[in-house]
Write a protein that holds these residues in place. Structure first.
Motif, PDB file in Angstrom:
ATOM      1  N   ILE A  97       4.111   3.377 -38.850  1.00  0.00           N
ATOM      2  CA  ILE A  97       3.706   2.600 -39.924  1.00  0.00           C
ATOM      3  C   ILE A  97       4.805   2.497 -41.229  1.00  0.00           C
ATOM      4  O   ILE A  97       4.988   1.515 -41.710  1.00  0.00           O
ATOM      5  CB  ILE A  97       2.524   3.231 -40.589  1.00  0.00           C
ATOM      6  N   TYR A 102       7.941   0.959 -47.401  1.00  0.00           N
ATOM      7  CA  TYR A 102       7.371  -0.414 -48.184  1.00  0.00           C
ATOM      8  C   TYR A 102       7.649  -0.093 -49.650  1.00  0.00           C
ATOM      9  O   TYR A 102       7.400  -1.151 -50.310  1.00  0.00           O
ATOM     10  CB  TYR A 102       5.985  -0.391 -47.816  1.00  0.00           C
ATOM     11  N   THR A 140       7.006  -5.964 -43.003  1.00  0.00           N
ATOM     12  CA  THR A 140       6.228  -5.459 -41.678  1.00  0.00           C
ATOM     13  C   THR A 140       6.957  -6.462 -40.512  1.00  0.00           C
ATOM     14  O   THR A 140       7.159  -5.716 -39.547  1.00  0.00           O
ATOM     15  CB  THR A 140       4.753  -6.000 -41.950  1.00  0.00           C
ATOM     16  N   TRP A 141       7.374  -7.815 -40.974  1.00  0.00           N
ATOM     17  CA  TRP A 141       8.197  -8.352 -39.929  1.00  0.00           C
ATOM     18  C   TRP A 141       9.392  -7.753 -39.662  1.00  0.00           C
ATOM     19  O   TRP A 141       9.856  -7.774 -38.555  1.00  0.00           O
ATOM     20  CB  TRP A 141       8.401  -9.789 -40.538  1.00  0.00           C
ATOM     21  N   ASN A 143       9.896  -4.498 -39.675  1.00  0.00           N
ATOM     22  CA  ASN A 143       9.944  -3.317 -39.206  1.00  0.00           C
ATOM     23  C   ASN A 143       9.568  -3.491 -37.576  1.00  0.00           C
ATOM     24  O   ASN A 143       9.949  -3.032 -36.741  1.00  0.00           O
ATOM     25  CB  ASN A 143       8.815  -2.669 -39.713  1.00  0.00           C
ATOM     26  N   SER A 177       4.553  -9.458 -35.446  1.00  0.00           N
ATOM     27  CA  SER A 177       5.796  -9.746 -36.260  1.00  0.00           C
ATOM     28  C   SER A 177       6.013 -10.983 -36.870  1.00  0.00           C
ATOM     29  O   SER A 177       6.241 -11.088 -38.271  1.00  0.00           O
ATOM     30  CB  SER A 177       7.271  -9.154 -35.743  1.00  0.00           C
ATOM     31  N   CYS A 180       3.434 -12.159 -39.193  1.00  0.00           N
ATOM     32  CA  CYS A 180       3.620 -11.542 -40.568  1.00  0.00           C
ATOM     33  C   CYS A 180       4.534 -12.344 -41.317  1.00  0.00           C
ATOM     34  O   CYS A 180       4.409 -12.460 -42.229  1.00  0.00           O
ATOM     35  CB  CYS A 180       4.032  -9.775 -40.276  1.00  0.00           C
TER      36      CYS A 180
END
Length: 400
Positions: A97, A102, A140-141, A143, A177, A180
């Motif tokens: 995560i 973030y 998030t994309w 990662n 991904s 997102c």
């Protein structure tokens, strides 16, 4: 008489009887001695086995109690990234995560919004939280797609916390991904259209393009050691200035100027963000070499990389003072950001002392995250306080 006794003994076979008794007694003693020896050996074996197990238990307990720690900080479950082989599924999911990372979405938005508040005295909470959610989707994309493309090149073949390895589906991770990214960009575009500021969309698009060419084929510029400059541009000037323009778009000034204040603040944000990426390479130098990824640490080595960290942190605070003296930033920012010097010093010392220890040095990126978050919070709070105390500070336009 003696002679007679001897003759009688021979005559009646007493000698054979004595020999039989002596032999029987000897074998009996030997059997008893052998049995006692086995019992003794068995008892010794039990004692030795018990003591050996006890030693192993003590050593194991000692190793867990003395897991490498950094001074002044406790290690979280993510701290055991390369320690031991048996890692729970929950710990791997937590690592995948990457929640602390973030902060790179939160800090540019907060600093940009604070700079807009300094300029206009206006803050839109609705705009802020929509931008925050959209930014988190974009990160998030980054990662997930990074895990996909590192899986393709083999860089993550031994990385247990890779999302692709955890999920077991490269295609599913790839689709998730880019979903997102799509939803994140829709949110950012929605706020930009409402604010009526097209320049902000150009800045945000530039930031996303930097993220794409950093890791995605056919570019993969991170494999050429260009990840840090791209990270600086994406999260520094591009993202911070874009969020500044979107928050200030709530005012009547549709063509809001870019000031020296927001540009100076964005440079500082870019420095701390790039430092996170730089320190994330320390514990995977060998893996990067194997797949031909020429990260800065592969090129420089960890010893010289530790010197780069030291110079970067010193430059961060030197620029802070320079921006204060040139009146690009208010004095409140200088004072509050100076309070984070101990954290910057901790980053320098930790990297210097542990750059050769793979089991410890991976924690460096988390200390950089703390520096990034604390410095960004101090910078944003300083901008807000400068507006609230009604100082005579004026932010000069650089680009109108």
């Amino acid at each position: 008489m003696a002679a007679t006794y001897c003759n009688l003994t021979k005559a009646f076979g007493f000698n054979k009887h004595n020999e039989y008794l002596q032999k029987h007694s000897y074998f009996k003693r030997q059997a008893l001695s052998s049995m006692q020896s086995k019992i003794s050996t068995y008892n010794v074996g039990i004692v030795f086995h018990w003591r050996y197990r006890r030693v192993l238990q003590l050593q194991r307990r000692h190793s867990y109690q003395h897991v490498p720690r950094a001074t002044g900080a406790e290690l979280s479950p993510t701290s055991f990234e390369n320690f031991g082989e048996d890692i729970s599924k929950g710990t791997l999911i937590w690592r995948a995560i990457k929640l602390p990372i973030y902060s790179v979405a939160l800090v540019p938005l907060t600093v940009g919004s604070a700079a807009a508040y300094l300029q206009t005295g206006i803050f839109s909470a609705r705009c802020y939280f929509v931008l925050l959610a959209s930014s988190i989707l974009v990160i998030t994309w980054l990662n997930l797609s990074n895990d996909v493309y590192d899986f393709d090149t083999g860089a993550d073949k031994n990385k247990k916390e890779s999302v692709v390895n955890l999920v077991g589906s490269r295609t599913g991770t790839f689709i998730a991904s880019y979903l997102c990214l799509a939803f994140g960009f829709i949110g950012l575009t929605w706020i930009a259209v409402e604010a009526g500021n097209i320049r902000s969309i150009l800045f945000l698009a530039s930031a996303i393009i930097c993220g794409y060419i950093y890791q995605c084929p056919p570019f993969r510029l991170s494999y050429q050691g260009l990840g840090e400059p791209l990270c600086f541009a994406a999260f520094g000037p591009f993202a911070t200035c874009a969020f500044y323009l979107l928050q200030s778009g709530a005012s009547v000034m549709n063509h809001f100027p870019l000031t020296g204040t927001v540009l100076s603040a964005s440079i500082l944000v870019g420095f701390t963000t790039s430092l996170i990426l730089f320190c994330s390479h320390f514990h995977q130098v060998e893996e990067d070499k194997e797949v031909g990824k020429l990260s800065p640490l592969v090129r420089l080595g960890t010893k010289r990389g530790a010197e780069v960290v030291k110079v970067t942190v010193m430059m961060l605070y030197a620029l802070l003072v320079a921006f204060g003296l040139s009146k690009a930033l208010p004095l409140t920012c200088i004072f509050l950001c100076a309070l984070t010097v101990p954290m910057g010093n901790l980053v320098i010392r930790f990297v210097r002392d542990n750059h050769t220890d793979k089991n410890k040095i991976f924690m460096a990126k988390y200390f950089c995250v703390r520096l990034h978050a604390l410095f960004g919070a101090a910078l944003a709070f300083g901008l807000v306080v400068a507006r609230m105390v009604n100082t005579t500070f004026t932010s000069r336009p650089v680009f109108s």
